[in-house]
Design a protein around this motif. Structure first.
Motif, mmCIF file in Angstrom:
data_model
loop_
_atom_site.group_PDB
_atom_site.id
_atom_site.type_symbol
_atom_site.label_atom_id
_atom_site.label_comp_id
_atom_site.label_asym_id
_atom_site.label_seq_id
_atom_site.Cartn_x
_atom_site.Cartn_y
_atom_site.Cartn_z
ATOM 1 N N ALA A 101 30.397 -3.233 23.902
ATOM 2 C CA ALA A 101 31.291 -4.347 23.582
ATOM 3 C C ALA A 101 32.677 -3.769 23.300
ATOM 4 O O ALA A 101 32.811 -2.594 22.963
ATOM 5 N N LEU A 102 33.698 -4.604 23.449
ATOM 6 C CA LEU A 102 35.069 -4.180 23.157
ATOM 7 C C LEU A 102 35.480 -4.683 21.787
ATOM 8 O O LEU A 102 35.098 -5.778 21.383
ATOM 9 N N ILE A 103 36.283 -3.871 21.106
ATOM 10 C CA ILE A 103 36.888 -4.273 19.839
ATOM 11 C C ILE A 103 38.388 -4.314 20.088
ATOM 12 O O ILE A 103 38.957 -3.369 20.632
ATOM 13 N N ASP A 126 30.616 -8.346 25.426
ATOM 14 C CA ASP A 126 31.151 -9.120 24.308
ATOM 15 C C ASP A 126 32.468 -8.491 23.866
ATOM 16 O O ASP A 126 32.689 -7.292 24.039
ATOM 17 N N ILE A 127 33.307 -9.310 23.259
ATOM 18 C CA ILE A 127 34.567 -8.821 22.708
ATOM 19 C C ILE A 127 34.640 -9.265 21.250
ATOM 20 O O ILE A 127 34.452 -10.440 20.935
ATOM 21 N N TYR A 128 34.865 -8.302 20.380
ATOM 22 C CA TYR A 128 35.002 -8.571 18.951
ATOM 23 C C TYR A 128 36.484 -8.472 18.600
ATOM 24 O O TYR A 128 37.109 -7.437 18.812
ATOM 25 N N VAL A 129 37.015 -9.574 18.089
ATOM 26 C CA VAL A 129 38.453 -9.668 17.831
ATOM 27 C C VAL A 129 38.696 -9.692 16.329
ATOM 28 O O VAL A 129 38.134 -10.526 15.620
ATOM 29 N N TYR A 130 39.512 -8.741 15.869
ATOM 30 C CA TYR A 130 39.854 -8.725 14.446
ATOM 31 C C TYR A 130 41.249 -9.317 14.260
ATOM 32 O O TYR A 130 42.080 -9.259 15.155
ATOM 33 N N PHE A 142 40.554 -18.584 26.451
ATOM 34 C CA PHE A 142 39.673 -17.766 25.614
ATOM 35 C C PHE A 142 39.191 -18.513 24.371
ATOM 36 O O PHE A 142 38.363 -18.001 23.628
ATOM 37 N N ASN A 143 39.687 -19.721 24.129
ATOM 38 C CA ASN A 143 39.246 -20.501 22.971
ATOM 39 C C ASN A 143 37.785 -20.892 23.126
ATOM 40 O O ASN A 143 37.399 -21.473 24.132
ATOM 41 N N GLY A 144 36.985 -20.561 22.142
ATOM 42 C CA GLY A 144 35.577 -20.942 22.157
ATOM 43 C C GLY A 144 34.734 -20.241 23.204
ATOM 44 O O GLY A 144 33.611 -20.662 23.476
ATOM 45 N N HIS A 145 35.238 -19.175 23.819
ATOM 46 C CA HIS A 145 34.472 -18.441 24.836
ATOM 47 C C HIS A 145 33.248 -17.787 24.188
ATOM 48 O O HIS A 145 33.351 -17.184 23.127
ATOM 49 N N LYS A 146 32.087 -17.932 24.834
ATOM 50 C CA LYS A 146 30.838 -17.455 24.231
ATOM 51 C C LYS A 146 30.771 -15.936 24.062
ATOM 52 O O LYS A 146 29.981 -15.439 23.261
ATOM 53 N N ILE A 148 33.466 -14.073 23.204
ATOM 54 C CA ILE A 148 34.529 -13.627 22.301
ATOM 55 C C ILE A 148 34.176 -14.022 20.869
ATOM 56 O O ILE A 148 33.998 -15.199 20.560
ATOM 57 N N HIS A 149 34.037 -13.006 20.018
ATOM 58 C CA HIS A 149 33.619 -13.205 18.629
ATOM 59 C C HIS A 149 34.776 -12.843 17.701
ATOM 60 O O HIS A 149 35.208 -11.688 17.675
ATOM 61 N N HIS A 150 35.257 -13.822 16.956
ATOM 62 C CA HIS A 150 36.317 -13.549 15.980
ATOM 63 C C HIS A 150 35.663 -13.062 14.690
ATOM 64 O O HIS A 150 34.751 -13.705 14.163
#
Length: 192
Positions: A101-103, A126-130, A142-146, A148-150
């Motif tokens: 996954a990407l951070i 998956d992408i984890y966004v801080y 990218f809003n609500g993309h399955k 992409i995890h904020h």
């Protein structure tokens, strides 16, 4: 094993990087965080970027006491300039039993649609966004993309650029760096 890839020049790695990586290791489904040290782009002016292996050494020193945090030199031997999509393909081939996954910071997500083959990355990782403090909005696609995890990680207002300038100006930066990274930097007279 699910591995989060935290890309950066880490010039130098500082406590902000460790706080974010540790938060993801402890509060997400990621089993490990790999700090992927980005090699110097041979087509860009070197400026204050330390040698690849000096930066890797600092990441090693910063992470060696944390079992979920690891340094990675995976991009050092890939053709330059390199793209994240190629690194991901290479890692998946080299470690077929791992999921990668990407951070990234919120600021990077804003320009993610400009990355080479970003759709391929999103389809497979998956992408984890801080969070970062910023003004502009994230691309609506990218809003609500399955994938992409904020992540509600602490907001870190510390940068390697600030640290390098402070060292050059003779300021004390020791509290902003892991102890052994500070000792290494000081001994090597980096950024002065």
């Amino acid at each position: 094993m699910k591995v989060g890839l935290y890309f950066g020049s880490f010039n130098p790695i500082h406590i902000g990087h460790l706080v974010i990586a540790n938060h993801l290791a402890e509060y997400s489904d990621l089993d490990q965080i790999w700090f992927v040290v980005t090699p110097h782009n041979p087509f860009k002016k070197k400026s204050s970027l330390l040698d690849n292996y000096q930066r890797l050494e600092m990441v090693y020193l910063a992470t060696k006491d944390y079992k979920k945090l690891k340094p990675s030199d995976i991009e050092f031997n890939l053709p330059q300039p390199n793209y994240t999509v190629n690194t991901l393909a290479h890692l998946q081939e080299k470690y077929p039993n791992n999921t990668f996954a990407l951070i990234m910071g919120e600021d990077n997500l804003k320009s993610f649609h400009k990355w080479k083959n970003y759709e391929v990355i999103l389809d497979n990782h998956d992408i984890y966004v801080y969070p970062r403090i910023s003004e502009s909005n994230i691309d609506t696609r990218f809003n609500g993309h399955k994938k992409i995890h904020h992540v509600n990680a602490p907001i870190m207002q510390l940068s390697s650029t600030f640290i390098r300038k402070a060292i050059k100006d003779g300021k004390l930066v020791e509290p902003m760096l892991p102890k052994n990274v500070w000792e290494y930097l000081d001994e090597m007279n980096f950024y002065k």
